[in-house]
Write a protein that holds these residues in place. Structure first.
Motif, PDB file in Angstrom:
ATOM      1  N   ASP A   1      23.889  -0.878  13.127  1.00  0.00           N
ATOM      2  CA  ASP A   1      22.448  -1.110  13.113  1.00  0.00           C
ATOM      3  C   ASP A   1      21.929  -0.820  11.703  1.00  0.00           C
ATOM      4  OD1 ASP A   1      19.749  -1.337  13.510  1.00  0.00           O
ATOM      5  OD2 ASP A   1      19.643   0.102  15.159  1.00  0.00           O
ATOM      6  N   PRO A   2      21.641  -1.868  10.926  1.00  0.00           N
ATOM      7  CA  PRO A   2      21.159  -1.661   9.558  1.00  0.00           C
ATOM      8  C   PRO A   2      19.872  -0.838   9.491  1.00  0.00           C
ATOM      9  CG  PRO A   2      21.721  -3.969   9.908  1.00  0.00           C
ATOM     10  CD  PRO A   2      21.803  -3.283  11.235  1.00  0.00           C
ATOM     11  N   GLU A   3      19.041  -0.926  10.521  1.00  0.00           N
ATOM     12  CA  GLU A   3      17.779  -0.191  10.515  1.00  0.00           C
ATOM     13  C   GLU A   3      18.011   1.316  10.562  1.00  0.00           C
ATOM     14  OE1 GLU A   3      13.766   0.328  10.145  1.00  0.00           O
ATOM     15  OE2 GLU A   3      14.998  -1.430   9.769  1.00  0.00           O
ATOM     16  N   VAL A   4      19.008   1.750  11.320  1.00  0.00           N
ATOM     17  CA  VAL A   4      19.347   3.178  11.372  1.00  0.00           C
ATOM     18  C   VAL A   4      19.821   3.653  10.000  1.00  0.00           C
ATOM     19  CG1 VAL A   4      20.938   4.877  12.374  1.00  0.00           C
ATOM     20  CG2 VAL A   4      19.863   3.167  13.844  1.00  0.00           C
ATOM     21  N   ALA A   5      20.690   2.861   9.368  1.00  0.00           N
ATOM     22  CA  ALA A   5      21.185   3.214   8.031  1.00  0.00           C
ATOM     23  C   ALA A   5      20.032   3.252   7.025  1.00  0.00           C
ATOM     24  CB  ALA A   5      22.253   2.225   7.585  1.00  0.00           C
ATOM     25  N   ARG A   6      19.118   2.284   7.120  1.00  0.00           N
ATOM     26  CA  ARG A   6      17.976   2.246   6.195  1.00  0.00           C
ATOM     27  C   ARG A   6      17.106   3.489   6.354  1.00  0.00           C
ATOM     28  NH1 ARG A   6      12.906   1.498   5.919  1.00  0.00           N
ATOM     29  NH2 ARG A   6      12.646   1.044   8.116  1.00  0.00           N
ATOM     30  N   LYS A   7      16.834   3.884   7.600  1.00  0.00           N
ATOM     31  CA  LYS A   7      15.979   5.056   7.828  1.00  0.00           C
ATOM     32  C   LYS A   7      16.610   6.341   7.282  1.00  0.00           C
ATOM     33  CE  LYS A   7      13.371   3.401  11.803  1.00  0.00           C
ATOM     34  NZ  LYS A   7      13.169   3.460  13.242  1.00  0.00           N
ATOM     35  N   ARG A   8      17.931   6.397   7.290  1.00  0.00           N
ATOM     36  CA  ARG A   8      18.617   7.595   6.770  1.00  0.00           C
ATOM     37  C   ARG A   8      18.669   7.587   5.252  1.00  0.00           C
ATOM     38  NH1 ARG A   8      24.119   8.858   9.770  1.00  0.00           N
ATOM     39  NH2 ARG A   8      23.785  10.845   8.778  1.00  0.00           N
ATOM     40  N   ALA A   9      18.932   6.401   4.667  1.00  0.00           N
ATOM     41  CA  ALA A   9      19.170   6.321   3.232  1.00  0.00           C
ATOM     42  C   ALA A   9      17.901   6.146   2.401  1.00  0.00           C
ATOM     43  CB  ALA A   9      20.132   5.176   2.933  1.00  0.00           C
ATOM     44  N   GLU A  10      16.923   5.428   2.934  1.00  0.00           N
ATOM     45  CA  GLU A  10      15.761   5.061   2.114  1.00  0.00           C
ATOM     46  C   GLU A  10      14.991   6.244   1.524  1.00  0.00           C
ATOM     47  OE1 GLU A  10      11.794   2.835   3.188  1.00  0.00           O
ATOM     48  OE2 GLU A  10      13.425   1.420   2.819  1.00  0.00           O
ATOM     49  N   PRO A  11      14.674   7.283   2.305  1.00  0.00           N
ATOM     50  CA  PRO A  11      13.950   8.410   1.692  1.00  0.00           C
ATOM     51  C   PRO A  11      14.714   9.036   0.526  1.00  0.00           C
ATOM     52  CG  PRO A  11      13.949   8.610   4.087  1.00  0.00           C
ATOM     53  CD  PRO A  11      14.883   7.491   3.746  1.00  0.00           C
ATOM     54  N   LEU A  12      16.039   9.107   0.645  1.00  0.00           N
ATOM     55  CA  LEU A  12      16.858   9.673  -0.437  1.00  0.00           C
ATOM     56  C   LEU A  12      16.831   8.773  -1.667  1.00  0.00           C
ATOM     57  CD1 LEU A  12      19.953  10.719   1.705  1.00  0.00           C
ATOM     58  CD2 LEU A  12      18.121  12.197   0.865  1.00  0.00           C
ATOM     59  N   ILE A  13      16.957   7.466  -1.442  1.00  0.00           N
ATOM     60  CA  ILE A  13      16.957   6.522  -2.561  1.00  0.00           C
ATOM     61  C   ILE A  13      15.604   6.540  -3.263  1.00  0.00           C
ATOM     62  CG2 ILE A  13      17.109   4.074  -3.180  1.00  0.00           C
ATOM     63  CD1 ILE A  13      19.180   3.813  -0.847  1.00  0.00           C
ATOM     64  N   ILE A  14      14.518   6.514  -2.485  1.00  0.00           N
ATOM     65  CA  ILE A  14      13.177   6.536  -3.079  1.00  0.00           C
ATOM     66  C   ILE A  14      12.976   7.794  -3.913  1.00  0.00           C
ATOM     67  CG2 ILE A  14      10.715   6.792  -2.497  1.00  0.00           C
ATOM     68  CD1 ILE A  14      11.213   4.806  -0.192  1.00  0.00           C
ATOM     69  N   ASP A  15      13.358   8.942  -3.359  1.00  0.00           N
ATOM     70  CA  ASP A  15      13.195  10.198  -4.087  1.00  0.00           C
ATOM     71  C   ASP A  15      14.058  10.230  -5.349  1.00  0.00           C
ATOM     72  OD1 ASP A  15      12.118  12.946  -4.263  1.00  0.00           O
ATOM     73  OD2 ASP A  15      14.229  13.500  -4.007  1.00  0.00           O
ATOM     74  N   ALA A  16      15.311   9.764  -5.240  1.00  0.00           N
ATOM     75  CA  ALA A  16      16.214   9.784  -6.399  1.00  0.00           C
ATOM     76  C   ALA A  16      15.727   8.837  -7.494  1.00  0.00           C
ATOM     77  CB  ALA A  16      17.631   9.417  -5.963  1.00  0.00           C
ATOM     78  N   VAL A  17      15.250   7.642  -7.121  1.00  0.00           N
ATOM     79  CA  VAL A  17      14.736   6.696  -8.118  1.00  0.00           C
ATOM     80  C   VAL A  17      13.509   7.279  -8.801  1.00  0.00           C
ATOM     81  CG1 VAL A  17      13.625   4.436  -8.390  1.00  0.00           C
ATOM     82  CG2 VAL A  17      15.718   4.631  -7.053  1.00  0.00           C
ATOM     83  N   THR A  18      12.602   7.878  -8.021  1.00  0.00           N
ATOM     84  CA  THR A  18      11.401   8.497  -8.586  1.00  0.00           C
ATOM     85  C   THR A  18      11.773   9.598  -9.576  1.00  0.00           C
ATOM     86  OG1 THR A  18      10.194   8.006  -6.550  1.00  0.00           O
ATOM     87  CG2 THR A  18       9.231   9.660  -7.993  1.00  0.00           C
ATOM     88  N   THR A  19      12.735  10.427  -9.204  1.00  0.00           N
ATOM     89  CA  THR A  19      13.187  11.517 -10.081  1.00  0.00           C
ATOM     90  C   THR A  19      13.784  10.987 -11.379  1.00  0.00           C
ATOM     91  OG1 THR A  19      13.639  12.928  -8.176  1.00  0.00           O
ATOM     92  CG2 THR A  19      14.761  13.506 -10.227  1.00  0.00           C
ATOM     93  N   GLU A  20      14.635   9.962 -11.282  1.00  0.00           N
ATOM     94  CA  GLU A  20      15.297   9.445 -12.477  1.00  0.00           C
ATOM     95  C   GLU A  20      14.327   8.711 -13.398  1.00  0.00           C
ATOM     96  OE1 GLU A  20      18.274  10.478 -13.312  1.00  0.00           O
ATOM     97  OE2 GLU A  20      18.303  11.538 -11.396  1.00  0.00           O
ATOM     98  N   PHE A  21      13.338   7.997 -12.830  1.00  0.00           N
ATOM     99  CA  PHE A  21      12.340   7.350 -13.686  1.00  0.00           C
ATOM    100  C   PHE A  21      11.484   8.393 -14.399  1.00  0.00           C
ATOM    101  CE2 PHE A  21      12.781   3.085 -11.581  1.00  0.00           C
ATOM    102  CZ  PHE A  21      13.029   2.391 -12.761  1.00  0.00           C
ATOM    103  N   ALA A  22      11.202   9.508 -13.730  1.00  0.00           N
ATOM    104  CA  ALA A  22      10.450  10.585 -14.381  1.00  0.00           C
ATOM    105  C   ALA A  22      11.222  11.121 -15.581  1.00  0.00           C
ATOM    106  CB  ALA A  22      10.144  11.698 -13.383  1.00  0.00           C
ATOM    107  N   LYS A  23      12.552  11.243 -15.460  1.00  0.00           N
ATOM    108  CA  LYS A  23      13.376  11.696 -16.588  1.00  0.00           C
ATOM    109  C   LYS A  23      13.322  10.705 -17.746  1.00  0.00           C
ATOM    110  CE  LYS A  23      16.778  14.189 -13.790  1.00  0.00           C
ATOM    111  NZ  LYS A  23      18.175  14.165 -13.315  1.00  0.00           N
TER     112      LYS A  23
END
Length: 195
Positions: free
Chosen positions: A67-89
C-alpha cells in the motif's frame, strides 16, 4: 614465543572484527547520484517551496498487498523535515508563495535479485562454445531496495535531480529507517551546486 603467538591471535581477531564492521557499515551506505542544469545560476536561489500540485509520489513493486499510501504516511514527515533542515543549512528559506525553486520527491520501493552460476566467468570450450559443465546457481541474493528521488524545478523545468539508493531492511527499527532517510536527503543536498 607463546606470548607473541597470543598477541598475533588477538591482532588477527581484531582485524577480522574491524573488516566485518566495515562490511556492515558499507552495506548500510546510501549511494547518491546527482545531475543538474549547468546553465542555471544556483547561487542566486534564496527561496524554495513544495510543488503546489504534486509534491510526492510513492511507487511500490514488491508484493500485491503493498500500500503506497501507508509508506507515504510513514516517510513523508521525515522527508519534509529533512529537506527543510538541509535547505536551512544552504541558507535557502521556505516561501509560502512564489518560491524560486519547487521541490518534488519520489519514493520507489522494489525487490531486486542477483544470481551467479558455477562457471559463469570461465571461457567456453573451444569445440562447441559451451561451458565445461552444467550451470548451477551458486549465489543468489534477494533484496528490498529503496530509492529516493528529489527534483528541484524552476519555471516549470527540472534544474536538479538527486537519486539516493539503499538496501531496505524489512526488519529495521523505525529509528534506523529514519536515520537512513535523513542520511539520504543530507547526502543528496550536500551536492547542491554552489555556483
Amino acid at each position: 614465543p607463546m606470548l607473541s603467538l597470543r598477541i598475533r591471535s588477538v591482532r588477527a581477531v581484531l582485524f577480522v572484527a574491524i573488516v566485518a564492521a566495515a562490511g556492515i557499515l558499507a552495506e548500510a551506505r546510501v549511494d547518491v547520484r546527482v545531475a543538474f542544469d549547468k546553465t542555471f545560476h544556483f547561487k542566486s536561489v534564496r527561496t524554495w517551496g513544495w510543488h503546489a500540485e504534486k509534491k510526492d509520489e510513492v511507487m511500490m513493486a514488491r508484493t500485491q498487498k503493498d500500500d503506497p499510501e501507508v509508506a507515504r504516511k510513514r516517510a513523508e514527515p521525515l522527508i519534509i523535515d529533512a529537506v527543510t533542515t538541509e535547505f536551512a543549512k544552504l541558507k535557502i528559506q521556505p516561501a509560502a508563495a512564489d518560491p524560486q525553486v519547487t521541490v518534488t520527491y519520489f519514493l520507489l520501493l522494489t525487490n531486486s535479485t542477483s544470481a551467479q552460476t558455477v562457471g559463469q566467468f570461465l571461457p567456453a570450450t573451444l569445440e562447441w562454445g559451451l561451458p565445461p559443465f552444467d550451470a548451477a546457481t551458486q549465489s543468489l541474493k534477494l533484496m528490498n531496495r529503496g530509492s529516493l528521488v528529489i527534483d528541484l524545478n524552476a519555471k516549470g523545468k527540472i534544474i536538479w535531480r538527486g537519486v539516493a539508493d539503499a538496501k531496505v531492511d524489512p526488519y529495521a527499527s523505525d529509528t534506523d529507517r529514519e536515520k537512513t532517510l535523513r542520511e539520504a536527503v543530507r547526502d543528496l543536498l550536500k551536492k547542491y551546486p554552489k555556483n
